[in-house]
Design a protein around this motif. Structure first.
Motif, PDB file in Angstrom:
ATOM      1  N   LEU A 164      42.538  45.515  26.670  1.00 53.52           N
ATOM      2  CA  LEU A 164      43.941  45.125  26.773  1.00 53.52           C
ATOM      3  C   LEU A 164      44.208  44.776  28.231  1.00 53.52           C
ATOM      4  N   LEU A 165      44.924  43.690  28.469  1.00 52.98           N
ATOM      5  CA  LEU A 165      45.336  43.322  29.817  1.00 52.98           C
ATOM      6  C   LEU A 165      46.845  43.492  29.926  1.00 52.98           C
ATOM      7  N   LEU A 166      47.279  44.158  30.957  1.00 56.03           N
ATOM      8  CA  LEU A 166      48.686  44.489  31.131  1.00 56.03           C
ATOM      9  C   LEU A 166      49.188  43.986  32.476  1.00 56.03           C
ATOM     10  N   ALA A 167      50.239  43.155  32.441  1.00 56.39           N
ATOM     11  CA  ALA A 167      50.937  42.754  33.661  1.00 56.39           C
ATOM     12  C   ALA A 167      52.086  43.734  33.868  1.00 56.39           C
ATOM     13  N   ARG A 168      52.105  44.383  35.021  1.00 57.39           N
ATOM     14  CA  ARG A 168      53.077  45.458  35.260  1.00 57.39           C
ATOM     15  C   ARG A 168      53.838  45.220  36.561  1.00 57.39           C
ATOM     16  N   ARG A 169      54.444  44.055  36.628  1.00 57.68           N
ATOM     17  CA  ARG A 169      55.269  43.642  37.769  1.00 57.68           C
ATOM     18  C   ARG A 169      54.465  43.541  39.058  1.00 57.68           C
ATOM     19  N   THR A 170      54.120  44.657  39.695  1.00 58.73           N
ATOM     20  CA  THR A 170      53.433  44.588  40.985  1.00 58.73           C
ATOM     21  C   THR A 170      51.937  44.857  40.893  1.00 58.73           C
ATOM     22  N   ASP A 171      51.404  45.001  39.679  1.00 60.81           N
ATOM     23  CA  ASP A 171      49.958  45.119  39.540  1.00 60.81           C
ATOM     24  C   ASP A 171      49.534  44.659  38.152  1.00 60.81           C
ATOM     25  N   LEU A 172      48.241  44.430  38.023  1.00 59.96           N
ATOM     26  CA  LEU A 172      47.622  44.093  36.740  1.00 59.96           C
ATOM     27  C   LEU A 172      46.701  45.235  36.360  1.00 59.96           C
ATOM     28  N   ARG A 173      46.673  45.561  35.069  1.00 60.10           N
ATOM     29  CA  ARG A 173      45.849  46.684  34.625  1.00 60.10           C
ATOM     30  C   ARG A 173      44.987  46.286  33.431  1.00 60.10           C
ATOM     31  N   ARG A 174      43.853  46.957  33.338  1.00 63.71           N
ATOM     32  CA  ARG A 174      42.920  46.734  32.241  1.00 63.71           C
ATOM     33  C   ARG A 174      42.737  48.038  31.488  1.00 63.71           C
ATOM     34  N   ILE A 175      42.858  47.982  30.157  1.00 57.40           N
ATOM     35  CA  ILE A 175      42.686  49.165  29.308  1.00 57.40           C
ATOM     36  C   ILE A 175      41.568  48.859  28.329  1.00 57.40           C
ATOM     37  N   SER A 176      40.484  49.611  28.412  1.00 54.46           N
ATOM     38  CA  SER A 176      39.342  49.374  27.533  1.00 54.46           C
ATOM     39  C   SER A 176      39.643  49.875  26.127  1.00 54.46           C
ATOM     40  N   LEU A 177      39.272  49.075  25.139  1.00 55.22           N
ATOM     41  CA  LEU A 177      39.373  49.489  23.747  1.00 55.22           C
ATOM     42  C   LEU A 177      38.022  49.969  23.217  1.00 55.22           C
ATOM     43  N   ASP A 178      36.995  49.982  24.079  1.00 51.30           N
ATOM     44  CA  ASP A 178      35.670  50.445  23.672  1.00 51.30           C
ATOM     45  C   ASP A 178      35.589  51.961  23.592  1.00 51.30           C
ATOM     46  N   THR A 179      36.454  52.643  24.348  1.00 46.46           N
ATOM     47  CA  THR A 179      36.437  54.105  24.392  1.00 46.46           C
ATOM     48  C   THR A 179      37.795  54.636  23.944  1.00 46.46           C
ATOM     49  N   PRO A 180      37.858  55.894  23.468  1.00 48.64           N
ATOM     50  CA  PRO A 180      39.088  56.389  22.836  1.00 48.64           C
ATOM     51  C   PRO A 180      40.175  56.864  23.777  1.00 48.64           C
ATOM     52  N   ASP A 181      39.937  56.897  25.096  1.00 51.60           N
ATOM     53  CA  ASP A 181      40.933  57.514  25.976  1.00 51.60           C
ATOM     54  C   ASP A 181      42.013  56.544  26.435  1.00 51.60           C
ATOM     55  N   PHE A 182      41.777  55.214  26.373  1.00 56.60           N
ATOM     56  CA  PHE A 182      42.768  54.204  26.750  1.00 56.60           C
ATOM     57  C   PHE A 182      43.289  54.395  28.181  1.00 56.60           C
ATOM     58  N   THR A 183      42.416  54.797  29.074  1.00 58.88           N
ATOM     59  CA  THR A 183      42.802  54.954  30.477  1.00 58.88           C
ATOM     60  C   THR A 183      42.955  53.579  31.120  1.00 58.88           C
ATOM     61  N   ASP A 184      44.027  53.391  31.884  1.00 55.66           N
ATOM     62  CA  ASP A 184      44.247  52.095  32.521  1.00 55.66           C
ATOM     63  C   ASP A 184      43.598  52.054  33.913  1.00 55.66           C
ATOM     64  N   ILE A 185      43.037  50.895  34.231  1.00 57.11           N
ATOM     65  CA  ILE A 185      42.400  50.650  35.516  1.00 57.11           C
ATOM     66  C   ILE A 185      43.202  49.572  36.236  1.00 57.11           C
ATOM     67  N   ILE A 186      43.627  49.840  37.460  1.00 61.95           N
ATOM     68  CA  ILE A 186      44.360  48.845  38.242  1.00 61.95           C
ATOM     69  C   ILE A 186      43.370  47.836  38.814  1.00 61.95           C
ATOM     70  N   LEU A 187      43.593  46.565  38.529  1.00 59.21           N
ATOM     71  CA  LEU A 187      42.725  45.522  39.053  1.00 59.21           C
ATOM     72  C   LEU A 187      43.029  45.294  40.535  1.00 59.21           C
ATOM     73  N   GLN A 188      42.016  44.914  41.274  1.00 60.21           N
ATOM     74  CA  GLN A 188      42.140  44.837  42.726  1.00 60.21           C
ATOM     75  C   GLN A 188      42.647  43.484  43.223  1.00 60.21           C
ATOM     76  N   ALA A 189      43.445  42.808  42.420  1.00 60.75           N
ATOM     77  CA  ALA A 189      44.083  41.569  42.874  1.00 60.75           C
ATOM     78  C   ALA A 189      45.180  41.923  43.870  1.00 60.75           C
ATOM     79  N   ASP A 190      45.247  41.208  44.989  1.00 65.12           N
ATOM     80  CA  ASP A 190      46.180  41.573  46.044  1.00 65.12           C
ATOM     81  C   ASP A 190      47.465  40.752  45.990  1.00 65.12           C
ATOM     82  N   ASP A 191      48.498  41.306  46.598  1.00 62.84           N
ATOM     83  CA  ASP A 191      49.768  40.611  46.828  1.00 62.84           C
ATOM     84  C   ASP A 191      50.403  40.118  45.536  1.00 62.84           C
ATOM     85  N   ILE A 192      50.466  40.982  44.532  1.00 58.05           N
ATOM     86  CA  ILE A 192      51.169  40.657  43.286  1.00 58.05           C
ATOM     87  C   ILE A 192      52.623  41.091  43.459  1.00 58.05           C
TER      88      ILE A 192
END
Length: 355
Positions: A164-192
């Motif tokens: 899952l890809l999530l746009a969250r105003r000042t950051d972008l996040r990735r949530i894996s659907l391969d594992t059951p915990d659905f932990t979000d990872i902040i992508l390292q794109a700058d100046d959002i």
């Protein structure tokens, strides 16, 4: 240390447990409580609890040990204190006038002993993480968050395969659907500044998003690296974005210019597809196999429309019982379209051919 066999060892007379340290030689656990103003110790399983320093501790925070001496920091006294670890006697202040003293650790061969472990030789054969454990075989291989461990129990996949890809105003996040915990990872794109819409190109592995504050369309790699601007001119309020992964084109809606536009994925060959009878175009999704695009319009006459991917054969799919149609998603297999309405507080669906 692989995260299994979690257990509560102290749950009574505890309020603000801050500092925590281990006495490896005597197999003791020490901790400080800033609410009850004490330092206690126990066996490693929580039994045989006893006080070490009781009272007259304004706000103890971090703890560490060296031989027979216990050290701690205190937020209120702005100091480092010490005492004998067995009795709490010989209390003294060894350093003061420290602004906001936080953590403290002793570096010594006595505190960081070196012993052979299953992870010592070639990382235990693990492709990524080797985590020690007290149970046979005394280690487990593990993967980065959201990445699956393969059947050999040692090798991780190259990365997440379903996300899952999530746009969250000042950051972008990735949530894996391969594992059951659905932990979000902040992508390292700058100046959002104000990310709104997001889509993904599975061919080149790029993420595309709109930024309403910088008035641009940007893209990056899936991990957020190599971020770059794709479209920057004549972009007012870019709301929706969609990737045609087959023909290699990028579509977007703009609620400021009231347009739907298309360009190559690198932003070249830009073309206005629809500019009439658009009030507040928002979400846009594509069905490149069938050759259609769908979008929502939450203007004065809210509606959901469809057109061919070249902007022709425009058709209103729904214009009743709508308030603020925002999100839009297609189920290609079932031939359904889903939309969210922020005014009616509903998520609804309909057949692509009979809305």
């Amino acid at each position: 240390m692989d995260g299994t066999h979690r257990a509560i060892i102290i749950e009574k007379e505890i309020y603000w447990p801050n500092g925590l340290t281990l006495d490896y030689g005597e197999q003791k656990l020490y901790w400080a409580d800033a609410k009850f103003n004490f330092i206690h110790r126990s066996n490693l399983d929580g039994t045989s609890r006893e006080p070490v320093v009781q009272g007259d501790l304004p706000h103890p925070f971090a703890l560490t040990l060296y031989e027979d001496t216990l050290f701690w920091t205190d937020w209120n006294t702005h100091s480092i204190h010490a005492c004998r670890k067995q009795t709490g006697e010989d209390r003294r202040k060894i350093h003061s006038d420290i602004f906001s003293p936080m953590d403290i650790h002793v570096f010594s061969a006595l505190r960081q002993p070196t012993v052979p472990t299953p992870c010592s030789l070639e990382n235990g054969g693990c492709s990524h993480l080797c985590l020690l454990s007290p149970a046979t075989p005394f280690y487990q291989c593990a993967c980065p968050t959201g990445v699956q461990l393969l059947d050999d129990r040692k090798t991780c996949r190259n990365g997440p395969t379903q996300v899952l890809l999530l746009a969250r105003r000042t950051d972008l996040r990735r949530i894996s659907l391969d594992t059951p915990d659905f932990t979000d990872i902040i992508l390292q794109a700058d100046d959002i500044r104000h990310a709104i819409a997001i889509d993904y190109d599975p061919v080149d592995g790029h993420i595309y998003w709109t930024d309403d504050e910088v008035k641009a369309i940007r893209r990056s790699a899936l991990d957020g690296s190599d971020a770059q601007f794709v479209v920057t001119s004549q972009v007012n309020h870019p709301d929706g974005i969609a990737v045609d992964w087959i023909a290699r084109n990028l579509y977007w809606t703009d609620t400021g210019t009231d347009r739907i536009e298309v360009a190559r994925l690198n932003g070249t060959m830009r073309k206005i597809l629809i500019s009439e009878d658009l009030d507040e175009p928002r979400a846009i999704v594509l069905d490149p196999v069938a050759g259609y695009m769908y979008w929502t319009d939450w203007g004065e006459v809210p509606k959901i429309e469809r057109a061919d991917l070249d902007g022709t054969e425009r058709l209103v799919m729904a214009n009743t019982s709508l308030g603020w149609p925002n999100g839009l998603a297609l189920d290609y297999h079932e031939r359904k379209v889903y939309w969210g309405d922020a005014k009616t507080d509903k998520i609804e669906l309909g057949a692509l051919s009979s809305l």
